[in-house]
Design a protein around this motif. Structure first.
Motif, PDB file in Angstrom:
ATOM      1  N   PRO A  93      -7.637 -10.657  -2.639  1.00 61.56           N
ATOM      2  CA  PRO A  93      -7.990  -9.484  -3.451  1.00 61.56           C
ATOM      3  C   PRO A  93      -9.403  -9.597  -4.044  1.00 61.56           C
ATOM      4  N   VAL A  94     -10.073  -8.450  -4.141  1.00 61.74           N
ATOM      5  CA  VAL A  94     -11.428  -8.368  -4.675  1.00 61.74           C
ATOM      6  C   VAL A  94     -11.458  -7.331  -5.783  1.00 61.74           C
ATOM      7  N   VAL A  95     -12.095  -7.667  -6.908  1.00 60.76           N
ATOM      8  CA  VAL A  95     -12.254  -6.688  -7.976  1.00 60.76           C
ATOM      9  C   VAL A  95     -13.736  -6.427  -8.163  1.00 60.76           C
ATOM     10  N   VAL A 154      -6.064  -0.164  -9.069  1.00 60.04           N
ATOM     11  CA  VAL A 154      -5.624  -1.054  -7.996  1.00 60.04           C
ATOM     12  C   VAL A 154      -5.413  -0.220  -6.736  1.00 60.04           C
ATOM     13  N   MET A 155      -6.059  -0.630  -5.638  1.00 59.46           N
ATOM     14  CA  MET A 155      -5.963   0.129  -4.393  1.00 59.46           C
ATOM     15  C   MET A 155      -5.713  -0.782  -3.203  1.00 59.46           C
ATOM     16  N   GLY A 156      -4.980  -0.263  -2.228  1.00 64.91           N
ATOM     17  CA  GLY A 156      -4.820  -0.946  -0.956  1.00 64.91           C
ATOM     18  C   GLY A 156      -5.876  -0.450   0.007  1.00 64.91           C
ATOM     19  N   PHE A 208       1.561   6.864   0.245  1.00 60.90           N
ATOM     20  CA  PHE A 208       2.813   6.501   0.907  1.00 60.90           C
ATOM     21  C   PHE A 208       2.622   5.540   2.075  1.00 60.90           C
ATOM     22  N   SER A 209       1.428   5.016   2.254  1.00 65.37           N
ATOM     23  CA  SER A 209       1.169   4.075   3.347  1.00 65.37           C
ATOM     24  C   SER A 209       1.586   2.671   2.929  1.00 65.37           C
ATOM     25  N   GLU A 210       1.627   1.760   3.918  1.00 62.02           N
ATOM     26  CA  GLU A 210       1.939   0.364   3.628  1.00 62.02           C
ATOM     27  C   GLU A 210       0.895  -0.236   2.695  1.00 62.02           C
ATOM     28  N   GLN A 211      -0.387   0.160   2.902  1.00 58.71           N
ATOM     29  CA  GLN A 211      -1.454  -0.391   2.069  1.00 58.71           C
ATOM     30  C   GLN A 211      -1.306   0.022   0.608  1.00 58.71           C
ATOM     31  N   SER A 212      -0.908   1.286   0.383  1.00 59.36           N
ATOM     32  CA  SER A 212      -0.769   1.714  -1.011  1.00 59.36           C
ATOM     33  C   SER A 212       0.449   1.066  -1.665  1.00 59.36           C
ATOM     34  N   VAL A 243      -6.757  -4.697  -2.569  1.00 59.18           N
ATOM     35  CA  VAL A 243      -5.859  -5.635  -1.890  1.00 59.18           C
ATOM     36  C   VAL A 243      -5.599  -5.136  -0.480  1.00 59.18           C
ATOM     37  N   LYS A 244      -5.414  -6.087   0.463  1.00 57.44           N
ATOM     38  CA  LYS A 244      -5.235  -5.684   1.857  1.00 57.44           C
ATOM     39  C   LYS A 244      -4.110  -6.411   2.586  1.00 57.44           C
TER      40      LYS A 244
END
Length: 275
Positions: free
Chosen positions: A269-271, A107-109, A10-14, A139-140
């Motif tokens: 973004p980095v994978v 996929v993660m923030g 529930f964070s902005e990053q997620s 992603v950030k």
């Protein structure tokens, strides 16, 4: 790419991660598995003397309501979504969910971390990168998410034979994105500096084994991390791909992981692809 997992808290990053996953899902007609892990521990769940069962049920219902509200977003309309709630945080469980549903990407923030926090504590995203058997897209930055595109994809590795299968996965990933693939070898004075001739001998041997009819650029810099970040900025990359050993424990403390370092410090973004 038919199935994508997005862990959320529930964070902005997620939510940034959810937006990127939604764009990828819409482009590839993928199904999203949106995963939320409650803060309850197994001990709490099994010990009704610690927290009455009615309170546990209440906490779960509150989380489910918050989850439903979080997924009520215009950018998710028309996308197939499977919500999943786990009762406690065990990051290795993401692998289990991925395996169960034959997921292709996580996929993660991430906030990104620095200094002592990076060494001693790390981040939830780092834990997933270390444990995941499938690619993890990190992603950030909000501004990059809003204009997210996949035109130029950089993949960097050491072009040793152990990375052959990872490079093939990166090639397939670039094709799936519809991106131009930029393969790069970072040559540094601290990591067995090679002449151009020696570097190309290694690269050509690698390409022959991998059966990849592609070109590789050699980029010189002071460290692998700086080289990857600087090269990516110079060509206007939209995403960076990198192998990671997923080192854990003392080996991670002493040797670190370039993949995790890049994921922490990159603005785009980095994978990561586990070797």
């Amino acid at each position: 790419m038919k199935r994508i997992i997005v862990p959320i808290d529930f964070s902005e990053q997620s939510e940034l991660a959810l937006k990127v996953a939604a764009k990828l899902a819409a482009k590839n007609d993928s199904e999203l598995f949106v995963l939320h892990m409650l803060e309850l521990s197994q001990g709490i769940m099994s010990n009704t003397e610690y927290i009455p069962q009615v309170h546990i049920v209440h906490l779960m219902k509150v989380a489910e309501k918050r989850f439903d509200d979080f997924l009520d977003k215009p950018y998710l309309k028309g996308i197939s979504i499977t919500p999943i709630i786990k009762h406690y945080k065990v990051f290795s469980e993401i692998n289990e969910v991925a395996e169960k549903h034959s997921v292709d990407l996580i996929v993660m923030g991430s906030h990104g971390v620095d200094g002592l926090q990076e060494i001693f504590i790390g981040s939830n995203t780092e834990r997933v990168v270390r444990n995941s058997d499938i690619p993890v897209l990190v992603v950030k930055h909000k501004e990059n998410v809003e204009r997210f595109k996949t035109e130029n994809f950089v993949f960097a590795c050491d072009f040793e034979e152990e990375s052959v299968h990872v490079a093939k996965r990166a090639v397939d990933f670039a094709k799936m994105l519809g991106a131009k693939l930029h393969l790069v070898y970072i040559n540094t004075p601290a990591d067995n500096f090679l002449s151009n001739d020696d570097a190309y001998k290694r690269i050509n041997k690698f390409l022959n084994v991998a059966k990849l009819g592609l070109e590789v650029e050699i980029y010189n810099d002071y460290s692998v991390e700086k080289g990857i970040l600087n090269y990516s900025e110079n060509i206007g990359a939209d995403m960076i791909g990198i192998p990671t050993h997923g080192r854990k424990g003392l080996s991670h403390f002493f040797l670190g992981s370039i993949g995790e370092d890049i994921a922490n410090h990159s603005k785009i973004p980095v994978v990561t692809f586990k070797i």
